[in-house]
Design a protein around this motif. Structure first.
Motif, PDB file in Angstrom:
ATOM      1  N   THR A 150       0.702  -1.260  -0.075  1.00 27.40           N
ATOM      2  CA  THR A 150      -0.078  -0.154   0.086  1.00 27.40           C
ATOM      3  C   THR A 150       0.811   1.290   0.012  1.00 27.40           C
ATOM      4  O   THR A 150       1.978   1.093   0.935  1.00 27.40           O
ATOM      5  N   THR A 151       0.534   2.082  -0.934  1.00 33.78           N
ATOM      6  CA  THR A 151       1.519   3.246  -0.948  1.00 33.78           C
ATOM      7  C   THR A 151       0.701   4.779  -0.791  1.00 33.78           C
ATOM      8  O   THR A 151      -0.383   4.840  -1.370  1.00 33.78           O
ATOM      9  N   THR A 152       0.940   5.546   0.009  1.00 37.74           N
ATOM     10  CA  THR A 152       0.202   6.990   0.368  1.00 37.74           C
ATOM     11  C   THR A 152       1.152   7.890  -0.210  1.00 37.74           C
ATOM     12  O   THR A 152       2.556   8.251   0.153  1.00 37.74           O
ATOM     13  N   SER A 153       0.590   9.113  -0.956  1.00 40.13           N
ATOM     14  CA  SER A 153       1.335  10.264  -1.132  1.00 40.13           C
ATOM     15  C   SER A 153       0.365  11.381  -0.631  1.00 40.13           C
ATOM     16  O   SER A 153      -0.878  11.129  -1.012  1.00 40.13           O
ATOM     17  N   SER A 154       0.899  12.536  -0.671  1.00 40.46           N
ATOM     18  CA  SER A 154       0.162  13.751  -0.353  1.00 40.46           C
ATOM     19  C   SER A 154       0.408  14.983  -1.252  1.00 40.46           C
ATOM     20  O   SER A 154       1.698  14.841  -1.602  1.00 40.46           O
ATOM     21  N   ALA A 155      -0.323  15.781  -1.464  1.00 39.68           N
ATOM     22  CA  ALA A 155       0.106  17.045  -2.340  1.00 39.68           C
ATOM     23  C   ALA A 155      -0.727  18.305  -1.757  1.00 39.68           C
ATOM     24  O   ALA A 155      -1.857  17.902  -1.650  1.00 39.68           O
ATOM     25  N   PRO A 156      -0.260  19.206  -1.824  1.00 42.71           N
ATOM     26  CA  PRO A 156      -1.029  20.443  -1.365  1.00 42.71           C
ATOM     27  C   PRO A 156      -1.937  21.266  -2.370  1.00 42.71           C
ATOM     28  O   PRO A 156      -1.608  21.069  -3.508  1.00 42.71           O
ATOM     29  N   ALA A 189      -4.262  17.119  -0.077  1.00 40.45           N
ATOM     30  CA  ALA A 189      -5.020  15.763  -0.558  1.00 40.45           C
ATOM     31  C   ALA A 189      -4.032  14.750  -0.381  1.00 40.45           C
ATOM     32  O   ALA A 189      -2.845  14.766  -0.694  1.00 40.45           O
ATOM     33  N   SER A 190      -4.430  13.595   0.124  1.00 41.45           N
ATOM     34  CA  SER A 190      -3.643  12.324   0.369  1.00 41.45           C
ATOM     35  C   SER A 190      -4.521  11.358  -0.324  1.00 41.45           C
ATOM     36  O   SER A 190      -5.741  11.079   0.006  1.00 41.45           O
ATOM     37  N   VAL A 191      -3.567  10.520  -1.276  1.00 45.57           N
ATOM     38  CA  VAL A 191      -4.254   9.458  -2.149  1.00 45.57           C
ATOM     39  C   VAL A 191      -3.388   8.002  -1.518  1.00 45.57           C
ATOM     40  O   VAL A 191      -1.927   8.072  -1.649  1.00 45.57           O
ATOM     41  N   THR A 192      -4.069   6.968  -1.020  1.00 45.18           N
ATOM     42  CA  THR A 192      -3.426   5.794  -0.833  1.00 45.18           C
ATOM     43  C   THR A 192      -4.072   4.845  -1.928  1.00 45.18           C
ATOM     44  O   THR A 192      -5.163   4.453  -2.122  1.00 45.18           O
ATOM     45  N   VAL A 193      -2.821   3.973  -2.585  1.00 47.04           N
ATOM     46  CA  VAL A 193      -3.264   3.081  -3.414  1.00 47.04           C
ATOM     47  C   VAL A 193      -2.699   1.817  -3.036  1.00 47.04           C
ATOM     48  O   VAL A 193      -1.558   1.706  -2.487  1.00 47.04           O
ATOM     49  N   THR A 194      -3.491   0.674  -3.470  1.00 46.12           N
ATOM     50  CA  THR A 194      -3.315  -0.557  -3.218  1.00 46.12           C
ATOM     51  C   THR A 194      -3.462  -1.526  -4.682  1.00 46.12           C
ATOM     52  O   THR A 194      -4.421  -1.335  -5.231  1.00 46.12           O
ATOM     53  N   GLU A 195      -2.139  -1.950  -4.976  1.00 49.37           N
ATOM     54  CA  GLU A 195      -2.562  -2.878  -6.308  1.00 49.37           C
ATOM     55  C   GLU A 195      -3.285  -3.935  -6.145  1.00 49.37           C
ATOM     56  O   GLU A 195      -3.380  -4.556  -5.201  1.00 49.37           O
ATOM     57  N   VAL A 238      -8.062   2.637  -4.364  1.00 43.70           N
ATOM     58  CA  VAL A 238      -7.989   3.936  -4.131  1.00 43.70           C
ATOM     59  C   VAL A 238      -8.454   4.817  -3.125  1.00 43.70           C
ATOM     60  O   VAL A 238      -9.777   4.546  -3.004  1.00 43.70           O
ATOM     61  N   GLU A 239      -7.639   5.206  -2.011  1.00 42.16           N
ATOM     62  CA  GLU A 239      -8.581   6.021  -1.207  1.00 42.16           C
ATOM     63  C   GLU A 239      -8.159   7.168  -1.069  1.00 42.16           C
ATOM     64  O   GLU A 239      -6.976   7.709  -0.969  1.00 42.16           O
ATOM     65  N   ILE A 240      -9.040   8.521  -1.169  1.00 45.00           N
ATOM     66  CA  ILE A 240      -8.514   9.711  -1.233  1.00 45.00           C
ATOM     67  C   ILE A 240      -9.004  10.404  -0.020  1.00 45.00           C
ATOM     68  O   ILE A 240     -10.174  10.335   0.503  1.00 45.00           O
ATOM     69  N   GLU A 241      -8.321  11.117   0.723  1.00 48.32           N
ATOM     70  CA  GLU A 241      -8.773  11.760   1.890  1.00 48.32           C
ATOM     71  C   GLU A 241      -8.119  13.252   1.716  1.00 48.32           C
ATOM     72  O   GLU A 241      -7.129  13.408   1.308  1.00 48.32           O
ATOM     73  N   SER A 242      -9.070  14.433   1.485  1.00 47.23           N
ATOM     74  CA  SER A 242      -8.717  15.474   1.040  1.00 47.23           C
ATOM     75  C   SER A 242      -9.270  16.799   2.119  1.00 47.23           C
ATOM     76  O   SER A 242     -10.599  16.509   2.389  1.00 47.23           O
ATOM     77  N   ALA A 243      -8.349  17.433   2.603  1.00 44.20           N
ATOM     78  CA  ALA A 243      -8.858  18.646   3.123  1.00 44.20           C
ATOM     79  C   ALA A 243      -9.057  19.884   2.269  1.00 44.20           C
ATOM     80  O   ALA A 243      -9.178  21.063   2.744  1.00 44.20           O
ATOM     81  N   ILE A 244      -9.111  19.704   0.977  1.00 49.35           N
ATOM     82  CA  ILE A 244      -9.234  20.815   0.239  1.00 49.35           C
ATOM     83  C   ILE A 244     -10.825  20.595  -0.358  1.00 49.35           C
ATOM     84  O   ILE A 244     -10.975  19.484  -1.311  1.00 49.35           O
TER      85      ILE A 244
END
Ligand code: MEV
Length: 328
Positions: free
Chosen positions: A2-8, A34-40, A106-112
């Motif tokens: 599982t991999t997570t990245s975030s971007a402003p 916004a943070s996106v977690t991806v699992t193949e 894909v899981e998206i968590e966003s404060a935007i």
């Protein structure tokens, strides 16, 4: 894995819309990510769930090759638009990793908030490309992530996009974008306050509206050029750390965007609430139509003045995000 990245997300100090026609713009990344977690997955399907400040959350499932209709629990146009960005971001990651059939959860968590002018789509595209590419065992540097995220916006917005939002979200800090030239720039600590009217817009439609106006009236084309001139003056003020001039130029930029038809009654009212509350300057940020304004204000009274406005859903102080896309 599982991999997570975030971007402003970002606000535009100056230059939205005009940047689409080759004028310079200066967006600034802000500490709302916004943070996106991806699992193949073991198959070629994609399942996306998202939670966002302005939504209750939703889940969408469809095949990676586009087979079958998305199973959309909450079929609002906003969600469909958001899904377009996710789908294209995954396509970019598959392409970068040479894995055309990869499926993902894909899981998206966003404060935007979505479609509100704070760059939610760019942040989701940037974080999504970074996470999905890393999940597939490949790696891209932030400039490549920005380039691929630009292609996502270009695709989803029918060719109506500049590199500004995606470059800013990938790199962080203050950036300058003029056509294909993108660079980070030094900026003093900028006291941004954001006001949000709770509304959302369709960026592609608003950009198309400005394009039509520009084609119909020479003076609308002149207005776009005037924004470019203003941005060049703004860059000097930014380099000198001259907040008073930056504020005056933000006010002027808002007037020119209004002339181009992309403000709204509630955005105008938030801009005036911020000015009345003592802001050095205030303008709409992003595509307009509804969503957010950004004010420059050291004074704490501006946040309060905004929150007391009947048109304000939320107001907050937004620090410059020095970091762009990052692994979480
Ligand atoms: C939208 O956040 C900014 C616009 O200038 C469009 C773009 O640059 O792609 C309106």
């Amino acid at each position: 894995m599982t991999t997570t990245s975030s971007a402003p997300g970002k606000v535009y100090l100056f230059g939205e819309h005009a940047v689409v026609y080759g004028e310079p713009a200066v967006p600034c990344a802000i500490e709302r990510r916004a943070s996106v977690t991806v699992t193949e997955r073991g198959d070629d399907r994609v399942r996306v769930s998202a939670s966002d400040l302005s939504l209750d959350g939703f889940t969408v499932e469809y095949a990676a090759n586009g087979d079958g209709q998305p199973d959309v629990d909450v079929p609002t146009p906003l969600i469909e638009a958001a899904m377009g960005y996710v789908e294209e971001a995954l396509a970019q990651a598959r392409d970068a990793a040479g894995r055309p059939d990869a499926g993902f959860d894909v899981e998206i968590e966003s404060a935007i908030p979505l479609g509100a002018g704070l760059g939610s789509s760019a942040a989701v595209a940037v974080a999504g490309i970074d996470a999905a590419t890393r999940e597939l065992g490949a790696a891209l540097d932030p400039v490549d992530v920005a380039d691929r995220a630009y292609r996502v916006e270009y695709e989803v917005q029918d060719g109506q996009a500049s590199r500004a939002d995606t470059f800013c979200s990938a790199m962080g800090g203050a950036v300058r974008v003029e056509g294909d030239d993108c660079a980070t720039v030094d900026a003093p600590d900028l006291p941004f306050v954001v006001g949000y009217d709770g509304a959302s817009h369709d960026t592609g439609e608003l950009v198309a509206g400005v394009r039509a106006l520009r084609e119909e009236f020479d003076f609308a084309a002149d207005t776009v050029e005037a924004i470019g001139d203003l941005v060049r003056r703004g860059e000097d003020a930014l380099a000198a750390g001259d907040l008073d001039t930056l504020g005056r130029l933000m006010d002027f930029n808002h007037g020119l965007l209004s002339a181009l038809g992309v403000s709204s009654r509630s955005l105008d009212s938030l801009v005036w609430a911020a000015r009345d509350g003592g802001a050095l300057g205030a303008k709409l940020t992003g595509a307009g139509g509804g969503g957010c304004i950004v004010a420059l204000a050291e004074d704490a009274g501006v946040e309060t003045a905004l929150s007391l406005s009947p048109d304000c859903e939320e107001s907050f102080r937004a620090a410059l995000a020095t970091e762009g896309v990052r692994a979480e």
